[in-house]
Design an enzyme around this catalytic site. Structure first.
Site, PDB file in Angstrom:
ATOM      1  CG  HIS A 155       0.466   3.841   9.053  1.00  0.00           C
ATOM      2  ND1 HIS A 155       0.695   4.967   9.822  1.00  0.00           N
ATOM      3  CD2 HIS A 155      -0.727   4.026   8.439  1.00  0.00           C
ATOM      4  CE1 HIS A 155      -0.301   5.815   9.663  1.00  0.00           C
ATOM      5  NE2 HIS A 155      -1.192   5.262   8.838  1.00  0.00           N
ATOM      6  CB  SER A 174      -2.547   5.937   5.950  1.00  0.00           C
ATOM      7  OG  SER A 174      -3.143   5.072   6.892  1.00  0.00           O
ATOM      8  CG  ASP A 184       3.198   4.901  12.103  1.00  0.00           C
ATOM      9  OD1 ASP A 184       2.511   3.858  12.142  1.00  0.00           O
ATOM     10  OD2 ASP A 184       2.943   5.845  11.335  1.00  0.00           O
TER      11      ASP A 184
END
Length: 376
Positions: A341, A33, A338
């Protein structure tokens, strides 16, 4: 809005053997990610709702961020368009300047039934092999699709970028002791080496490898593993997680050196993301941030604003009440978006530091003409 200090980049022009040149016709990226530009979302495995993407794209863009990722800033610096995800099939995506195989939740080791993403590093490499074969097939049929596909010689001239391994370590801590996690690192890196060798056999010659960041400073890990204050360091990060990341990085660096010795016709650049992110967390206030660890978008309020039961933008019933994980007022004040990240503001800072060349081995501060085209 917090005002970010102006970053002055000063370069000393010295010649370095095998240092990177940044004149690449295309980029192929592999990862998780930290650099996924829409793969996991395109696969239909997860969905992202607002406020993801609120800063730059004004809508969720497939990125686990309020805006741009490090890879977006690096593409900008090289005057290349943002990379489309390999699985992004809607809206005539162009792969002329490269392709992104990175998928959120991915690991270097093969995925298991419990994995968030089935697209482990080996699968991403296999997707690239399929991508390349199909591109060459289509190019052989005529020039009609040339504007959407990389030219044949781009595969050898391209930069191959890697940012993966964080999920192998972070996931292991849920079922293993620190010693067991450390003992698994050589096996993880054998798998990584296998993938690199497969790409070399496909013609890849320019490799850009990010090490892993300070996992222990992510709110997700602090919430789960940092409930006892004695497990935290002076920054409020989980000691064991950061120790594992450092040892992983030492072994990854050694592997990069080994590969450079094996493949003398190639360039391997190792990028020390860990030090850049650690410096950011240690000096967040000086760098214009208000919160180094607390999530901007989450639920639960200070000190972490993170609850593993609900992710950013989602609405759920928790303890009998309907709650929504909402964003803070100004995400540019937060290092973390969040709980897992980084925010666009943090990614921009990290990118500016990468581009000084001094966090890379070999350094590349003699190869900086592209800096004139920086758009951030």
């Amino acid at each position: 809005m917090a005002s970010k200090p102006y970053i002055l980049l000063v370069f000393i022009f010295l010649p370095f053997a095998n240092s990177i040149h940044f004149k690449f016709p295309s980029i192929f990226n592999f990862g998780d990610s930290n650099s996924d530009t829409g793969e996991l979302i395109s696969a239909g495995i997860e969905s992202l709702e607002p406020p993801h993407g609120q800063i730059y794209f004004q809508t969720p863009s497939g990125r686990y961020c309020d805006g741009r990722l490090i890879i977006d800033f690096l593409m900008d610096a090289m005057d290349l368009p943002f990379l489309n995800a390999y699985l992004d099939s809607i809206g005539l995506p162009s792969f002329h300047k490269g392709c992104n195989f990175a998928a959120a939740g991915s690991t270097i080791q093969p995925a298991t039934a419990q994995s968030v993403s089935p697209f482990s590093f080996g699968v991403q490499v296999a997707q690239f092999v399929r991508f390349k074969a199909r591109v060459l097939e289509l190019l052989a049929k005529g020039k009609r699709l040339g504007k959407y596909l990389p030219a044949q010689d781009y595969f050898q001239k391209a930069l191959y970028m890697f940012d993966i391994g964080q999920n192998d370590l972070a996931g292991a801590f849920y079922s293993k002791t620190l010693d067991q996690v450390l003992a698994s690192i050589p096996t993880i890196l054998i798998e990584f080496e296998t993938g690199i060798k497969a790409l070399y056999d496909q013609g890849a010659r320019n490799f850009w490898i990010h090490n892993t960041g300070p996992l222990g400073c992510l709110a997700q890990n602090v919430a789960k593993f940092g409930t006892d204050a004695s497990s935290l360091d002076e920054q409020g990060c989980v000691r064991k997680h950061n120790q594992a990341a450092k040892i992983f990085n030492l072994q990854l660096h050694a592997l990069t050196k080994k590969l450079q010795g094996l493949y003398t016709d190639s360039n391997f650049t190792y990028v020390d993301i860990y030090t850049i992110k650690s410096n950011l967390i240690a000096n967040y206030s000086k760098l214009g941030f208000e919160q180094p660890i607390m999530a901007c978008c989450g639920f639960g309020g200070p000190p972490l604003n993170y609850d593993s039961r609900i992710s950013c933008g989602k609405t759920k019933v928790i303890n009998g009440a309907t709650v929504t994980a909402k964003a803070c007022n100004d995400s540019s004040e937060y290092v973390n978006w969040d709980g897992i990240h980084y925010s666009e503001a943090a990614n921009q800072y990290v990118s500016s530091q990468i581009l000084t060349g001094k966090y890379s081995d070999p350094p590349f501060s003699d190869k900086m003409p592209f800096l004139l085209s920086l758009k951030f």
